[in-house]
Design a protein around this motif. Structure first.
Motif, PDB file in Angstrom:
ATOM      1  N   GLU A   1      -8.616   4.691  -0.462  1.00 57.85           N
ATOM      2  CA  GLU A   1      -8.652   3.503  -1.320  1.00 57.85           C
ATOM      3  C   GLU A   1      -7.248   3.175  -1.843  1.00 57.85           C
ATOM      4  O   GLU A   1      -6.834   2.008  -1.855  1.00 57.85           O
ATOM      5  CB  GLU A   1      -9.608   3.751  -2.492  1.00 57.85           C
ATOM      6  N   PHE A   2      -6.512   4.195  -2.274  1.00 62.76           N
ATOM      7  CA  PHE A   2      -5.149   3.982  -2.771  1.00 62.76           C
ATOM      8  C   PHE A   2      -4.256   3.400  -1.674  1.00 62.76           C
ATOM      9  O   PHE A   2      -3.547   2.417  -1.895  1.00 62.76           O
ATOM     10  CB  PHE A   2      -4.548   5.292  -3.283  1.00 62.76           C
ATOM     11  N   LEU A   3      -4.277   3.995  -0.503  1.00 69.42           N
ATOM     12  CA  LEU A   3      -3.434   3.499   0.586  1.00 69.42           C
ATOM     13  C   LEU A   3      -3.835   2.092   1.007  1.00 69.42           C
ATOM     14  O   LEU A   3      -2.980   1.261   1.317  1.00 69.42           O
ATOM     15  CB  LEU A   3      -3.480   4.455   1.777  1.00 69.42           C
ATOM     16  N   THR A   4      -5.128   1.811   0.999  1.00 72.19           N
ATOM     17  CA  THR A   4      -5.602   0.479   1.361  1.00 72.19           C
ATOM     18  C   THR A   4      -5.122  -0.560   0.356  1.00 72.19           C
ATOM     19  O   THR A   4      -4.701  -1.657   0.739  1.00 72.19           O
ATOM     20  CB  THR A   4      -7.141   0.456   1.437  1.00 72.19           C
ATOM     21  N   SER A   5      -5.130  -0.232  -0.932  1.00 72.25           N
ATOM     22  CA  SER A   5      -4.749  -1.203  -1.961  1.00 72.25           C
ATOM     23  C   SER A   5      -3.237  -1.333  -2.135  1.00 72.25           C
ATOM     24  O   SER A   5      -2.775  -2.254  -2.797  1.00 72.25           O
ATOM     25  CB  SER A   5      -5.393  -0.840  -3.298  1.00 72.25           C
ATOM     26  N   THR A   6      -2.479  -0.432  -1.550  1.00 74.39           N
ATOM     27  CA  THR A   6      -1.015  -0.508  -1.657  1.00 74.39           C
ATOM     28  C   THR A   6      -0.416  -0.795  -0.281  1.00 74.39           C
ATOM     29  O   THR A   6      -0.192  -1.939   0.065  1.00 74.39           O
ATOM     30  CB  THR A   6      -0.439   0.791  -2.252  1.00 74.39           C
ATOM     31  N   PHE A   7      -0.167   0.231   0.477  1.00 75.51           N
ATOM     32  CA  PHE A   7       0.501   0.076   1.766  1.00 75.51           C
ATOM     33  C   PHE A   7      -0.348  -0.633   2.814  1.00 75.51           C
ATOM     34  O   PHE A   7       0.168  -1.117   3.807  1.00 75.51           O
ATOM     35  CB  PHE A   7       0.951   1.446   2.298  1.00 75.51           C
ATOM     36  N   GLY A   8      -1.650  -0.722   2.592  1.00 74.26           N
ATOM     37  CA  GLY A   8      -2.523  -1.358   3.564  1.00 74.26           C
ATOM     38  C   GLY A   8      -2.861  -2.805   3.256  1.00 74.26           C
ATOM     39  O   GLY A   8      -3.636  -3.415   3.983  1.00 74.26           O
ATOM     40  N   SER A   9      -2.263  -3.377   2.187  1.00 81.60           N
ATOM     41  CA  SER A   9      -2.624  -4.766   1.870  1.00 81.60           C
ATOM     42  C   SER A   9      -1.634  -5.507   0.979  1.00 81.60           C
ATOM     43  O   SER A   9      -1.772  -6.710   0.808  1.00 81.60           O
ATOM     44  CB  SER A   9      -3.995  -4.796   1.183  1.00 81.60           C
ATOM     45  N   ASN A  10      -0.643  -4.843   0.415  1.00 82.99           N
ATOM     46  CA  ASN A  10       0.198  -5.454  -0.604  1.00 82.99           C
ATOM     47  C   ASN A  10       1.531  -5.939  -0.031  1.00 82.99           C
ATOM     48  O   ASN A  10       2.495  -5.183   0.055  1.00 82.99           O
ATOM     49  CB  ASN A  10       0.426  -4.444  -1.740  1.00 82.99           C
ATOM     50  N   VAL A  11       1.596  -7.220   0.332  1.00 79.00           N
ATOM     51  CA  VAL A  11       2.813  -7.813   0.897  1.00 79.00           C
ATOM     52  C   VAL A  11       3.969  -7.732  -0.101  1.00 79.00           C
ATOM     53  O   VAL A  11       5.110  -7.451   0.280  1.00 79.00           O
ATOM     54  CB  VAL A  11       2.557  -9.275   1.327  1.00 79.00           C
TER      55      VAL A  11
ATOM     56  N   LEU B   1       4.564  -5.475  -2.335  1.00 76.65           N
ATOM     57  CA  LEU B   1       5.096  -4.113  -2.337  1.00 76.65           C
ATOM     58  C   LEU B   1       6.126  -3.943  -1.224  1.00 76.65           C
ATOM     59  O   LEU B   1       7.210  -3.394  -1.441  1.00 76.65           O
ATOM     60  CB  LEU B   1       3.971  -3.090  -2.174  1.00 76.65           C
ATOM     61  N   TYR B   2       5.819  -4.442  -0.034  1.00 77.34           N
ATOM     62  CA  TYR B   2       6.757  -4.335   1.082  1.00 77.34           C
ATOM     63  C   TYR B   2       8.028  -5.131   0.821  1.00 77.34           C
ATOM     64  O   TYR B   2       9.123  -4.706   1.196  1.00 77.34           O
ATOM     65  CB  TYR B   2       6.089  -4.784   2.381  1.00 77.34           C
ATOM     66  N   GLN B   3       7.907  -6.290   0.170  1.00 74.11           N
ATOM     67  CA  GLN B   3       9.093  -7.078  -0.175  1.00 74.11           C
ATOM     68  C   GLN B   3       9.988  -6.288  -1.116  1.00 74.11           C
ATOM     69  O   GLN B   3      11.214  -6.238  -0.939  1.00 74.11           O
ATOM     70  CB  GLN B   3       8.689  -8.401  -0.835  1.00 74.11           C
ATOM     71  N   ASP B   4       9.388  -5.660  -2.131  1.00 73.12           N
ATOM     72  CA  ASP B   4      10.155  -4.860  -3.081  1.00 73.12           C
ATOM     73  C   ASP B   4      10.811  -3.663  -2.407  1.00 73.12           C
ATOM     74  O   ASP B   4      11.970  -3.343  -2.684  1.00 73.12           O
ATOM     75  CB  ASP B   4       9.258  -4.376  -4.224  1.00 73.12           C
TER      76      ASP B   4
ATOM     77  N   GLY C   1      15.686  -0.659   0.615  1.00 67.93           N
ATOM     78  CA  GLY C   1      15.937  -0.722   2.056  1.00 67.93           C
ATOM     79  C   GLY C   1      14.891  -0.033   2.899  1.00 67.93           C
ATOM     80  O   GLY C   1      15.096   0.184   4.092  1.00 67.93           O
ATOM     81  N   ALA C   2      13.749   0.306   2.298  1.00 67.45           N
ATOM     82  CA  ALA C   2      12.673   0.944   3.071  1.00 67.45           C
ATOM     83  C   ALA C   2      11.822  -0.138   3.714  1.00 67.45           C
ATOM     84  O   ALA C   2      11.498  -1.135   3.086  1.00 67.45           O
ATOM     85  CB  ALA C   2      11.812   1.811   2.152  1.00 67.45           C
ATOM     86  N   ILE C   3      11.487   0.056   4.966  1.00 67.25           N
ATOM     87  CA  ILE C   3      10.663  -0.929   5.656  1.00 67.25           C
ATOM     88  C   ILE C   3       9.428  -0.260   6.222  1.00 67.25           C
ATOM     89  O   ILE C   3       9.409   0.926   6.490  1.00 67.25           O
ATOM     90  CB  ILE C   3      11.430  -1.657   6.780  1.00 67.25           C
TER      91      ILE C   3
END
Length: 139
Positions: A64-74, A76-79, A85-87
């Motif tokens: 659930e945590f991964l889905t709500s962060t790295f699995g869906s949060n655009v 977060l990836y921008q930040d 510099g992490a992609i």
């Protein structure tokens, strides 16, 4: 006489290269070489870091945590791209502004975007032979 240096690694090596400011403008990002086998592509998507949910108690909360962060949060990836510099390879984030900015150190090349040219390629191998041994949950 010219000299060629090559580092066959992903984006995670960029901060180390950029630490030597005298190298600015002397580097470029190019596709990884392709293996000489049928179906090979100039792409790779394993390395750096990956997230796995172990098949142990609490796995549902971890998924659930991964889905709500790295699995869906655009955002977060921008930040992550902008601030440190992490992609990542979350496809909906690849078209966002942070993934398409020129990098002055690399002569204005849009290196983050270039690292992801083949990131949408379904033929790109995403897993190694041992991932299933970790009890990966496909959510």
């Amino acid at each position: 006489m010219s000299r060629l240096e090559e580092i066959a690694v992903g984006k995670w090596m960029t901060p180390s290269i950029k630490a030597e400011e005298s190298q600015a403008g002397k580097w470029t990002v190019v596709p990884i070489p392709r293996l000489p086998v049928d179906g090979a592509v100039n792409a790779s998507n394993q390395g750096g870091s990956s997230f796995y949910v172990l098949n142990i108690p609490g796995k549902e909360k971890a998924a659930e945590f991964l889905t709500s962060t790295f699995g869906s949060n655009v955002d977060l990836y921008q930040d992550l791209v902008t601030d440190i510099g992490a992609i990542g390879t979350y496809i909906p984030a690849l078209d966002e502004e942070a993934f398409n900015q020129p990098d002055d150190f690399f002569g204005g090349q849009k290196i983050v975007s270039d690292f992801h040219v083949d990131g949408r390629n379904p033929e790109c191998e995403l897993w190694n032979a041992y991932v299933r041994d970790y009890g990966y949950i496909d959510w």
